[in-house]
Motif scaffolding. Structure first.
Motif, PDB file in Angstrom:
ATOM      1  N   LEU A 156     -55.301 -26.079  51.452  1.00 39.03           N
ATOM      2  CA  LEU A 156     -55.113 -25.697  50.047  1.00 39.03           C
ATOM      3  C   LEU A 156     -53.875 -24.825  49.882  1.00 39.03           C
ATOM      4  O   LEU A 156     -53.133 -24.965  48.895  1.00 39.03           O
ATOM      5  CB  LEU A 156     -56.359 -24.971  49.530  1.00 39.03           C
ATOM      6  N   ALA A 157     -53.628 -23.937  50.828  1.00 34.35           N
ATOM      7  CA  ALA A 157     -52.440 -23.083  50.746  1.00 34.35           C
ATOM      8  C   ALA A 157     -51.171 -23.927  50.822  1.00 34.35           C
ATOM      9  O   ALA A 157     -50.204 -23.686  50.084  1.00 34.35           O
ATOM     10  CB  ALA A 157     -52.471 -22.044  51.861  1.00 34.35           C
ATOM     11  N   LEU A 158     -51.163 -24.932  51.691  1.00 34.41           N
ATOM     12  CA  LEU A 158     -50.017 -25.840  51.784  1.00 34.41           C
ATOM     13  C   LEU A 158     -49.876 -26.662  50.504  1.00 34.41           C
ATOM     14  O   LEU A 158     -48.763 -26.902  50.026  1.00 34.41           O
ATOM     15  CB  LEU A 158     -50.175 -26.754  52.998  1.00 34.41           C
ATOM     16  N   LEU A 159     -51.016 -27.076  49.945  1.00 33.36           N
ATOM     17  CA  LEU A 159     -50.984 -27.822  48.692  1.00 33.36           C
ATOM     18  C   LEU A 159     -50.373 -26.967  47.577  1.00 33.36           C
ATOM     19  O   LEU A 159     -49.557 -27.469  46.777  1.00 33.36           O
ATOM     20  CB  LEU A 159     -52.393 -28.281  48.317  1.00 33.36           C
ATOM     21  N   GLU A 160     -50.735 -25.686  47.518  1.00 32.70           N
ATOM     22  CA  GLU A 160     -50.170 -24.818  46.488  1.00 32.70           C
ATOM     23  C   GLU A 160     -48.659 -24.674  46.659  1.00 32.70           C
ATOM     24  O   GLU A 160     -47.919 -24.648  45.666  1.00 32.70           O
ATOM     25  CB  GLU A 160     -50.853 -23.451  46.516  1.00 32.70           C
ATOM     26  N   GLN A 161     -48.194 -24.579  47.901  1.00 31.17           N
ATOM     27  CA  GLN A 161     -46.747 -24.549  48.133  1.00 31.17           C
ATOM     28  C   GLN A 161     -46.101 -25.829  47.609  1.00 31.17           C
ATOM     29  O   GLN A 161     -45.028 -25.799  46.998  1.00 31.17           O
ATOM     30  CB  GLN A 161     -46.452 -24.406  49.625  1.00 31.17           C
ATOM     31  N   ALA A 162     -46.773 -26.954  47.875  1.00 33.95           N
ATOM     32  CA  ALA A 162     -46.233 -28.238  47.436  1.00 33.95           C
ATOM     33  C   ALA A 162     -46.197 -28.330  45.915  1.00 33.95           C
ATOM     34  O   ALA A 162     -45.246 -28.873  45.333  1.00 33.95           O
ATOM     35  CB  ALA A 162     -47.069 -29.374  48.021  1.00 33.95           C
ATOM     36  N   VAL A 163     -47.216 -27.811  45.257  1.00 41.02           N
ATOM     37  CA  VAL A 163     -47.237 -27.811  43.790  1.00 41.02           C
ATOM     38  C   VAL A 163     -46.070 -26.978  43.262  1.00 41.02           C
ATOM     39  O   VAL A 163     -45.383 -27.372  42.302  1.00 41.02           O
ATOM     40  CB  VAL A 163     -48.592 -27.283  43.281  1.00 41.02           C
ATOM     41  N   ALA A 164     -45.827 -25.843  43.889  1.00 42.24           N
ATOM     42  CA  ALA A 164     -44.705 -24.997  43.470  1.00 42.24           C
ATOM     43  C   ALA A 164     -43.365 -25.708  43.654  1.00 42.24           C
ATOM     44  O   ALA A 164     -42.409 -25.455  42.911  1.00 42.24           O
ATOM     45  CB  ALA A 164     -44.719 -23.688  44.260  1.00 42.24           C
ATOM     46  N   GLU A 165     -43.297 -26.606  44.626  1.00 34.40           N
ATOM     47  CA  GLU A 165     -42.086 -27.385  44.885  1.00 34.40           C
ATOM     48  C   GLU A 165     -42.052 -28.689  44.073  1.00 34.40           C
ATOM     49  O   GLU A 165     -41.183 -29.526  44.272  1.00 34.40           O
ATOM     50  CB  GLU A 165     -41.978 -27.710  46.378  1.00 34.40           C
ATOM     51  N   LYS A 166     -43.061 -28.846  43.196  1.00 33.56           N
ATOM     52  CA  LYS A 166     -43.160 -30.018  42.318  1.00 33.56           C
ATOM     53  C   LYS A 166     -43.312 -31.330  43.102  1.00 33.56           C
ATOM     54  O   LYS A 166     -42.772 -32.377  42.732  1.00 33.56           O
ATOM     55  CB  LYS A 166     -41.955 -30.100  41.373  1.00 33.56           C
TER      56      LYS A 166
END
Length: 308
Positions: free
Chosen positions: A28-38
């Protein structure tokens, strides 16, 4: 331009005692980083929910089955699916699958942006061995714990592109890429858990192992004019090191993003699916150039047979 922003979510080691809930928190933490990177798509590794358990010799079937998932999503992974759906992010990850019939596969799944599973692949090329091997520095028992995949190499339309999957050792076999290439694949995602040390050749060295991994993926991308995203689980799992080397490869075979660590790390690249078109319509225009009348050995023969 058909651009897909892809996040390769490399994961660091997962220890044998680490529960799935803790692993999913890391995902989930990696997913949140990915969301921030669009990112539109996040690619997680092979066997992303557990340690690489085929290194352990186990005889109790209940102990073995504890490493397998009987449904997907399940209670442990539901938060990942929920957050992916909330953020409109497609995901793909690998896990050990036990079917309702009691069959065991090394599996990966692909979702759309709504969090629905639209694709499943089961690893075909299982490395290692099925019996305890006293000659190896450590065990690699995929042939004991898994059956070879039975779904072939399908592709799916997702994010306005033709996408396919393979897993770990599959990446070393050119037939894998060509099977999907013949279906017009534009993006191949693959996760892997590859030991940093060769259990049968201890002096091979990490540099050579990383080179062979990268060579396999860059060649597959170039020879089929498609993007390839290879994502590792890496680092020291209970004294057993796994190599990293996660990369994103363009349809010309060039590495455009590369992980720098052996831990949890996100690599990102905006991948234009239309970049596949030139290769697919010129040097690798299969309809014009392939000569299948000369390829019969590929599907009629497994081992080497020398001319008499």
């Amino acid at each position: 331009m058909r651009e897909i922003v892809i996040g390769g979510a490399q994961m660091g080691p997962i220890q044998k005692a680490e529960p799935r809930t803790a692993v999913v928190e890391r995902m989930l933490a990696l997913l949140e980083q990915a969301v921030a990177e669009k990112c539109d798509l996040v690619v997680f590794p092979e066997l992303a929910l557990t340690t690489f358990f085929p290194r352990w010799w186990m005889e109790d079937q209940a102990e073995i089955d504890a490493w397998f998932e009987t449904e997907m999503p399940n209670a442990a992974t539901q938060p990942l699916f929920d957050r992916a759906r909330e953020t409109g992010t497609a995901i793909t990850f690998g896990y050990a699958e036990k079917t309702p019939e009691g069959r065991h596969f090394n599996t990966s799944i692909l979702t759309d942006k709504q969090g629905a599973i639209i694709g499943k692949y089961r690893k075909v090329h299982l490395p290692g061995h099925s019996e305890y091997d006293t000659e190896r520095a450590f065990q690699h028992l995929e042939k004991k714990y898994f059956e070879p995949g039975d779904l072939g190499f399908p592709v799916w339309r997702n994010l306005d592109a033709w996408m396919g999957m393979c897993i770990c050792n599959d990446r070393r076999w050119p037939e894998v890429y060509r099977e999907m290439g013949l279906q017009g694949v534009e993006l191949i995602t693959l996760g892997y858990n590859t030991p940093s040390v060769n259990s049968q050749l201890s002096d091979e060295g990490l540099e050579k192992r990383l080179y062979h991994s990268e060579l396999s993926m860059t060649a597959g991308a170039y020879q089929n004019a498609c993007w390839v995203v290879g994502v590792a689980k890496a680092g020291d799992e209970d004294g057993h090191p796994l190599m990293g080397g996660s990369i994103i490869v363009d349809p010309d075979g060039f590495v455009v993003a590369r992980a720098q660590t052996e831990g949890d790390e996100l690599i990102v690249h905006a991948c234009d699916m239309d970049a596949c078109n030139f290769g697919k319509t010129t040097i690798f225009d299969f309809a014009r150039h392939r000569r299948i009348e000369h390829y019969s050995r590929i599907t009629s023969q497994t081992g080497v047979v020398t001319p008499e």
